[in-house]
Design a protein around this motif. Sequence first.
Motif, short mmCIF file in Angstrom:
data_model
loop_
_atom_site.label_atom_id
_atom_site.label_comp_id
_atom_site.label_asym_id
_atom_site.label_seq_id
_atom_site.Cartn_x
_atom_site.Cartn_y
_atom_site.Cartn_z
N UNK A 47 31.39 -28.45 79.84
CA UNK A 47 32.53 -29.43 80.11
C UNK A 47 33.74 -28.75 80.50
N UNK A 48 33.85 -27.20 80.38
CA UNK A 48 35.04 -26.81 80.90
C UNK A 48 35.04 -26.29 82.15
N UNK A 49 33.87 -26.04 82.96
CA UNK A 49 33.66 -26.00 84.19
C UNK A 49 34.64 -26.95 85.03
N UNK A 50 34.92 -26.25 86.38
CA UNK A 50 35.81 -26.96 87.16
C UNK A 50 35.02 -27.27 88.30
N UNK A 51 35.02 -28.64 88.95
CA UNK A 51 34.13 -28.97 90.17
C UNK A 51 35.09 -29.46 91.28
N UNK A 52 34.83 -29.02 92.63
CA UNK A 52 35.60 -29.41 93.61
C UNK A 52 35.33 -30.90 93.96
N UNK A 53 36.19 -31.61 94.29
CA UNK A 53 35.86 -32.77 94.67
C UNK A 53 37.10 -33.11 95.87
N UNK A 54 36.88 -34.46 96.58
CA UNK A 54 37.60 -35.00 97.64
C UNK A 54 38.07 -36.17 97.03
N UNK A 76 50.76 -28.43 93.70
CA UNK A 76 50.72 -29.74 93.44
C UNK A 76 49.34 -30.08 93.12
N UNK A 77 48.50 -29.21 93.45
CA UNK A 77 46.96 -29.63 92.89
C UNK A 77 46.84 -29.46 91.41
N UNK A 78 47.50 -28.41 90.77
CA UNK A 78 47.71 -28.28 89.36
C UNK A 78 48.32 -29.52 88.83
N UNK A 79 49.44 -29.91 89.26
CA UNK A 79 50.01 -31.14 88.81
C UNK A 79 49.13 -32.49 88.94
N UNK A 80 48.12 -32.57 89.77
CA UNK A 80 47.49 -33.67 89.94
C UNK A 80 46.38 -33.45 88.76
N UNK A 81 45.86 -32.27 88.54
CA UNK A 81 44.87 -31.96 87.75
C UNK A 81 45.60 -32.41 86.19
N UNK A 82 46.67 -31.89 86.15
CA UNK A 82 47.26 -32.21 84.53
C UNK A 82 47.41 -33.48 84.27
N UNK A 83 47.97 -34.21 85.45
CA UNK A 83 47.74 -35.81 85.46
C UNK A 83 46.60 -36.43 84.90
N UNK A 84 45.63 -36.03 85.77
CA UNK A 84 44.33 -36.70 85.53
C UNK A 84 43.72 -36.35 83.97
#
Length: 96
Positions: A47-54, A76-84
């Motif tokens: 559940x902690x793994x990260x997956x690349x997505x588009x 910006x990718x970290x910001x988007x990840x935090x928001x999600x």
Amino acid sequence: MKNEPIYLDQEENELLNEIENGEWVSNPLSPQERQAYQNNAKYTKSLQEKRQTTIRFSVSDLAVIKAKSKEMGIGYQNLIQALVHNYAVGKIKLEA
């Protein structure tokens, strides 16, 4: 913080007393229990793994996100990840 008392629940107190009195006896796990714990650990780790997505954003939305992330000093990718993530765990609600 070093001088703060440690509060133990009933089970922890019983275990501590058994250890201090030399009454505690190790109870090894059965092979089935060990396998169940290993499976649970693997699942939790997965559940902690990260997956690349588009994902597609409008140019203007992405420009705003990039500008805000620059103000915050993060990518910006970290910001988007935090928001999600914050939405997924219920810290952020969408208004209708």
